[in-house]
Write a protein that holds these residues in place. Sequence first.
Motif, PDB file in Angstrom:
ATOM      1  N   ASP A  21       0.827  -1.209   0.000  1.00  0.00           N
ATOM      2  CA  ASP A  21       0.000   0.000   0.000  1.00  0.00           C
ATOM      3  C   ASP A  21       0.863   1.262   0.000  1.00  0.00           C
ATOM      4  O   ASP A  21       0.573   2.215  -0.718  1.00  0.00           O
ATOM      5  CB  ASP A  21      -0.931   0.010   1.213  1.00  0.00           C
ATOM      6  CG  ASP A  21      -2.023  -1.042   1.129  1.00  0.00           C
ATOM      7  OD1 ASP A  21      -2.338  -1.502   0.009  1.00  0.00           O
ATOM      8  OD2 ASP A  21      -2.569  -1.406   2.195  1.00  0.00           O
ATOM      9  N   GLY A  25       0.273   2.632  -3.524  1.00  0.00           N
ATOM     10  CA  GLY A  25      -0.935   3.429  -3.341  1.00  0.00           C
ATOM     11  C   GLY A  25      -2.171   2.765  -3.912  1.00  0.00           C
ATOM     12  O   GLY A  25      -2.449   1.595  -3.648  1.00  0.00           O
ATOM     13  N   ASN A  26      -2.913   3.518  -4.744  1.00  0.00           N
ATOM     14  CA  ASN A  26      -4.183   3.011  -5.265  1.00  0.00           C
ATOM     15  C   ASN A  26      -4.006   1.883  -6.285  1.00  0.00           C
ATOM     16  O   ASN A  26      -4.983   1.292  -6.710  1.00  0.00           O
ATOM     17  CB  ASN A  26      -5.023   4.147  -5.854  1.00  0.00           C
ATOM     18  CG  ASN A  26      -4.370   4.813  -7.049  1.00  0.00           C
ATOM     19  OD1 ASN A  26      -3.250   4.485  -7.430  1.00  0.00           O
ATOM     20  ND2 ASN A  26      -5.072   5.764  -7.628  1.00  0.00           N
ATOM     21  N   ARG A  27      -2.784   1.560  -6.665  1.00  0.00           N
ATOM     22  CA  ARG A  27      -2.538   0.429  -7.560  1.00  0.00           C
ATOM     23  C   ARG A  27      -2.428  -0.890  -6.796  1.00  0.00           C
ATOM     24  O   ARG A  27      -2.466  -1.962  -7.379  1.00  0.00           O
ATOM     25  CB  ARG A  27      -1.252   0.645  -8.355  1.00  0.00           C
ATOM     26  CG  ARG A  27      -1.366   1.686  -9.432  1.00  0.00           C
ATOM     27  CD  ARG A  27      -0.042   1.800 -10.185  1.00  0.00           C
ATOM     28  NE  ARG A  27       0.325   3.180 -10.386  1.00  0.00           N
ATOM     29  CZ  ARG A  27       0.877   3.999  -9.495  1.00  0.00           C
ATOM     30  NH1 ARG A  27       1.176   3.574  -8.301  1.00  0.00           N
ATOM     31  NH2 ARG A  27       1.149   5.237  -9.800  1.00  0.00           N
ATOM     32  N   ARG A  29      -4.353  -2.652  -4.827  1.00  0.00           N
ATOM     33  CA  ARG A  29      -5.464  -3.606  -4.958  1.00  0.00           C
ATOM     34  C   ARG A  29      -5.378  -4.352  -6.285  1.00  0.00           C
ATOM     35  O   ARG A  29      -5.552  -5.569  -6.348  1.00  0.00           O
ATOM     36  CB  ARG A  29      -6.799  -2.868  -4.852  1.00  0.00           C
ATOM     37  CG  ARG A  29      -7.992  -3.802  -4.932  1.00  0.00           C
ATOM     38  CD  ARG A  29      -9.301  -3.068  -4.659  1.00  0.00           C
ATOM     39  NE  ARG A  29      -9.658  -2.154  -5.727  1.00  0.00           N
ATOM     40  CZ  ARG A  29     -10.332  -2.502  -6.821  1.00  0.00           C
ATOM     41  NH1 ARG A  29     -10.714  -3.747  -6.987  1.00  0.00           N
ATOM     42  NH2 ARG A  29     -10.630  -1.610  -7.738  1.00  0.00           N
ATOM     43  N   HIS A  30      -5.063  -3.635  -7.342  1.00  0.00           N
ATOM     44  CA  HIS A  30      -4.951  -4.262  -8.666  1.00  0.00           C
ATOM     45  C   HIS A  30      -3.734  -5.188  -8.736  1.00  0.00           C
ATOM     46  O   HIS A  30      -3.783  -6.234  -9.376  1.00  0.00           O
ATOM     47  CB  HIS A  30      -4.876  -3.190  -9.755  1.00  0.00           C
ATOM     48  CG  HIS A  30      -6.126  -2.375  -9.840  1.00  0.00           C
ATOM     49  ND1 HIS A  30      -7.247  -2.793 -10.509  1.00  0.00           N
ATOM     50  CD2 HIS A  30      -6.432  -1.173  -9.310  1.00  0.00           C
ATOM     51  CE1 HIS A  30      -8.187  -1.877 -10.403  1.00  0.00           C
ATOM     52  NE2 HIS A  30      -7.722  -0.883  -9.669  1.00  0.00           N
ATOM     53  N   ARG A  71      -2.959  -1.380 -14.103  1.00  0.00           N
ATOM     54  CA  ARG A  71      -3.942  -0.317 -14.268  1.00  0.00           C
ATOM     55  C   ARG A  71      -3.273   0.792 -15.066  1.00  0.00           C
ATOM     56  O   ARG A  71      -2.105   1.088 -14.857  1.00  0.00           O
ATOM     57  CB  ARG A  71      -4.343   0.181 -12.889  1.00  0.00           C
ATOM     58  CG  ARG A  71      -5.420   1.186 -12.866  1.00  0.00           C
ATOM     59  CD  ARG A  71      -5.833   1.477 -11.447  1.00  0.00           C
ATOM     60  NE  ARG A  71      -6.636   2.682 -11.497  1.00  0.00           N
ATOM     61  CZ  ARG A  71      -6.758   3.522 -10.509  1.00  0.00           C
ATOM     62  NH1 ARG A  71      -6.147   3.294  -9.377  1.00  0.00           N
ATOM     63  NH2 ARG A  71      -7.503   4.582 -10.634  1.00  0.00           N
TER      64      ARG A  71
END
Length: 112
Positions: A21, A25-27, A29-30, A71
């Motif tokens: 995390d 960051g927001n990647r 999860r993918h 992503r």
Amino acid sequence: MDLTVRGKRLGKQLTDPREMDRAFGNRARHIRLRLGVLRQAKCLSDVPTGSPDYRHMLTGDRKGQFSVTIRDNWRIVFVPDHDPVPSLPDGGVDVASITAVEIVEVVDYHGN
């Protein structure tokens, strides 16, 4: 498939949820989803070539490497962990015989 990771730092980023995390960051999860797809595959040919995973062989200065889409332009880049790499009679890579890969980086190789 058997997965290994090149480098201690990347290994920690891909195995420790908090480090993942923090690093991605927001990647993150993918990345978890794509790593799950790679782990569940019996061989590289089991990894989808269509969206969203989009497994493909790289060319040019990345010849011999493969990637899956995370992503946007971000990819998990890996190489077959076989010596020698399984090949077809025409000289191409036999993805159905690749049962182990080494992750070499998580990167936007299209970026500036």
